[in-house]
Design an enzyme around this catalytic site. Structure first.
Site, short mmCIF file in Angstrom:
data_model
loop_
_atom_site.label_atom_id
_atom_site.label_comp_id
_atom_site.label_asym_id
_atom_site.label_seq_id
_atom_site.Cartn_x
_atom_site.Cartn_y
_atom_site.Cartn_z
N GLN A 100 0.86 -1.18 0.00
CA GLN A 100 0.00 0.00 0.00
C GLN A 100 0.90 1.23 0.00
OE1 GLN A 100 -2.09 1.57 3.57
NE2 GLN A 100 -3.98 1.07 2.46
N TYR A 170 -6.32 10.50 4.30
CA TYR A 170 -4.89 10.63 4.11
C TYR A 170 -4.69 11.67 2.99
CZ TYR A 170 -3.56 6.66 7.09
OH TYR A 170 -3.34 5.83 8.16
N ARG A 356 -9.95 -7.62 9.71
CA ARG A 356 -9.91 -7.99 11.13
C ARG A 356 -10.15 -9.48 11.38
NH1 ARG A 356 -14.24 -3.65 12.85
NH2 ARG A 356 -14.77 -4.03 10.67
#
Length: 419
Positions: A100, A170, A356
């Site tokens: 990423q 971001y 998760r």
């Protein structure tokens, strides 16, 4: 037309994936010196062994100030040997490796990084308790050079895929947001202008790597501020799904991407919108010290909201993107069992991303493949989230917290899985 099986091979740009399951980018908290560690390698090796087709390393910043704090990897020559060991370990388990690529912008901790946080405008950078430096045209030109160089380094280190981080407010995402981008030049104002930085970054990355790697964007659909759309009247204060569809169409027309991974929420303004489920407010506050801890304890009810969890919880928003573009889409959010995987593929999504649930059970994909009735033991308590400041983990799996499923816990459908 028959929809594909989640566990059959699929093409993503130049890559052939062994199935349609991708480990999404979740910061591992395993790089204290901003370099690859044995812990980071073990983290991704375990996921690769567990059956996903590709594991995404998060977070590979393109510059020192682009990290959320100084403990994150940024792409440089010193990091290359460790990154090569990491990709080799993932490949040895039959999976592909993705990096990423991103710049944290206002999410960066300027105190930790010892460098000013950057933004489209002078906006709050709460982790450093400061304001961002408004990027000049020269700063933007320099940023494009950094993304190009970072993409080349990632590919040379053995990464098969590059995810460009255009989400969660971001840096690139903050340029997209009308709540954060107050510019009056060619990078602000209209949606086309606000999308310019994303298009230019993606363009230089593709130009640099060509077909050496798959390239996709993690694109916000909704920042969690104002109304999500579509069709809502009134003033929309944040990026919303109508604008996301328009940006996705621009990115598709540019022809540089192999896919888009729709996401949501804002690390600056509304982080829980991405996760849904419980909001571990006390645990988040206790992950910090001093004034940050005090501030989080006071602001937690507003900053860390709770959203009901249900399988495929980002699907309602993502459907709008699916209708807006023809290019491949990767569905994220509540994909933790065979039913949610198949629903995504039945609705025209090409891949699914898991997060998760793999912290709790890295081998969940293999178990689901062997037995379609298997469901995740993740209870979307989100106690894993504050652990990113030490070492990302599932506290239930590690025995730090009692497992509700082992203590007369009522396992309703909404309690059976998490994103």
């Amino acid at each position: 037309m028959t929809t594909p099986d989640p566990f059959t091979p699929a093409q993503l740009g130049p890559l052939t994936l062994r199935n349609r399951l991708i480990k999404c980018a979740t910061f591992e908290g395993a790089t204290p010196d901003a370099l690859v560690t044995d812990d980071l390698i073990s983290f991704h090796r375990e996921v690769a062994t567990g059956g996903v087709a590709m594991s995404t390393v998060a977070y590979c910043a393109v510059s020192p100030e682009g990290r959320t704090d100084r403990h994150q990897i940024y792409l440089r020559e010193e990091a290359m040997p460790g990154l090569r060991q990491l990709t080799d370990a993932i490949h040895a388990e039959g999976a592909l490796a993705a990096a990423q690529l991103g710049h944290a912008g206002a999410v960066a901790n300027s105190v930790s990084n010892r460098k000013k946080a950057l933004g489209p405008s002078r906006i709050p950078a709460p982790m450093g308790m400061s304001l961002t430096h408004k990027m000049s045209s020269d700063d933007i030109t320099d940023l494009l050079v950094k993304f190009r160089r970072g993409a080349r380094m990632a590919v040379d280190a053995g990464f098969d895929g590059l995810e460009i981080h255009c989400g969660h407010n971001y840096l690139i995402s903050s340029f997209l947001s009308p709540a954060l981008n107050h510019r009056h030049d060619g990078y602000g104002g209209s949606l086309v202008n606000r999308a310019r930085l994303a298009r230019e970054v993606i363009g230089v990355v593709r130009e640099e790597v060509g077909d050496e790697a798959a390239v996709w964007a993690k694109l916000n659909m909704y920042d969690g501020v104002g109304t999500p759309g579509p069709g809502h009247g009134g003033r929309l204060t944040g990026f919303n799904v109508d604008e996301a569809c328009a940006v996705a169409q621009l990115l598709e027309s540019d022809g540089h991407l192999d896919a888009i991974e729709p996401t949501a929420g804002s690390s600056l303004l509304n982080p829980m919108y991405l996760f849904h489920g419980d909001a571990p407010r006390e645990e988040f506050a206790n992950a910090f010290r001093g004034s940050m801890r005090t501030g989080l304890k006071v602001a937690a009810p507003v900053f860390l909201k709770e959203y009901d969890y249900h399988p495929g919880y980002l699907l309602p928003l993502a459907r709008h993107l699916r209708a807006a573009v023809r290019m491949p889409l990767i569905l994220l959010g509540g994909i933790t069992d065979r039913a949610s995987m198949q629903t995504a593929l039945d609705e025209g999504f090409d891949f699914v991303a898991m997060g998760r649930a793999l912290l709790r059970e890295p081998d969940l994909p293999l178990r689901i493949q062997s037995d379609p009735t298997v469901t995740s033991r993740c209870v979307h308590c989100n106690l894993c989230m504050p652990t990113i400041y030490s070492r990302t983990r599932c506290p239930i799996r590690d025995g730090e917290v009692a497992d509700p499923l082992d203590h007369d816990f009522v396992n309703t459908p909404s309690d059976s899985s998490s994103a």
